[in-house]
Write a protein that holds these residues in place. Structure first.
Motif, PDB file in Angstrom:
ATOM      1  N   LEU A 278      23.373  -5.025  -9.083  1.00 42.45           N
ATOM      2  CA  LEU A 278      23.439  -4.796  -7.635  1.00 42.45           C
ATOM      3  C   LEU A 278      23.274  -3.315  -7.301  1.00 42.45           C
ATOM      4  CD1 LEU A 278      26.284  -7.224  -6.541  1.00 42.45           C
ATOM      5  CD2 LEU A 278      23.856  -7.378  -5.977  1.00 42.45           C
ATOM      6  N   VAL A 279      23.900  -2.446  -8.083  1.00 42.17           N
ATOM      7  CA  VAL A 279      23.779  -1.003  -7.845  1.00 42.17           C
ATOM      8  C   VAL A 279      22.353  -0.538  -8.093  1.00 42.17           C
ATOM      9  CG1 VAL A 279      24.493   1.253  -8.726  1.00 42.17           C
ATOM     10  CG2 VAL A 279      26.206  -0.500  -8.245  1.00 42.17           C
TER      11      VAL A 279
ATOM     12  N   GLY B 158      19.628  -2.350  -7.846  1.00 42.12           N
ATOM     13  CA  GLY B 158      18.832  -2.860  -6.729  1.00 42.12           C
ATOM     14  C   GLY B 158      19.035  -2.047  -5.470  1.00 42.12           C
ATOM     15  N   LEU B 159      20.260  -1.641  -5.208  1.00 42.70           N
ATOM     16  CA  LEU B 159      20.544  -0.810  -4.036  1.00 42.70           C
ATOM     17  C   LEU B 159      19.869   0.555  -4.155  1.00 42.70           C
ATOM     18  CD1 LEU B 159      22.173  -0.590  -1.385  1.00 42.70           C
ATOM     19  CD2 LEU B 159      24.007   0.392  -2.747  1.00 42.70           C
TER      20      LEU B 159
ATOM     21  N   VAL C 196      16.154   0.158  -3.367  1.00 41.85           N
ATOM     22  CA  VAL C 196      15.899   0.001  -1.936  1.00 41.85           C
ATOM     23  C   VAL C 196      16.081   1.323  -1.206  1.00 41.85           C
ATOM     24  CG1 VAL C 196      16.786  -1.089   0.170  1.00 41.85           C
ATOM     25  CG2 VAL C 196      16.425  -2.455  -1.881  1.00 41.85           C
ATOM     26  N   VAL C 197      17.132   2.046  -1.521  1.00 41.76           N
ATOM     27  CA  VAL C 197      17.379   3.342  -0.864  1.00 41.76           C
ATOM     28  C   VAL C 197      16.300   4.346  -1.253  1.00 41.76           C
ATOM     29  CG1 VAL C 197      18.964   5.303  -0.790  1.00 41.76           C
ATOM     30  CG2 VAL C 197      19.843   2.980  -0.586  1.00 41.76           C
TER      31      VAL C 197
END
Length: 54
Positions: free
Chosen positions: A34-35, A37-38, A41-42
């Motif tokens: 999740l990190v 992927g974040l 995206v950022v």
């Protein structure tokens, strides 16, 4: 909004599975994914703004 509802439902089900079957290694692995992927995206959304500064 519907996407986040399904995402939270999936995460809740995954953590319930880990709790019930005592497969604790799934929890940190999921958090790392999740990190990452974040960060992707950022990084994609911040790139155009960084390029305009230089």
């Amino acid at each position: 909004m519907n996407f986040f509802k399904h995402l939270f439902s999936l995460l809740r089900e995954l953590f319930h599975f880990a709790w019930k079957n005592k497969v604790w290694w799934i929890v940190p692995m999921t958090l790392v994914f999740l990190v990452i992927g974040l960060l992707i995206v950022v990084g994609e959304t911040a790139a155009p703004f960084i390029y305009t500064l230089f």
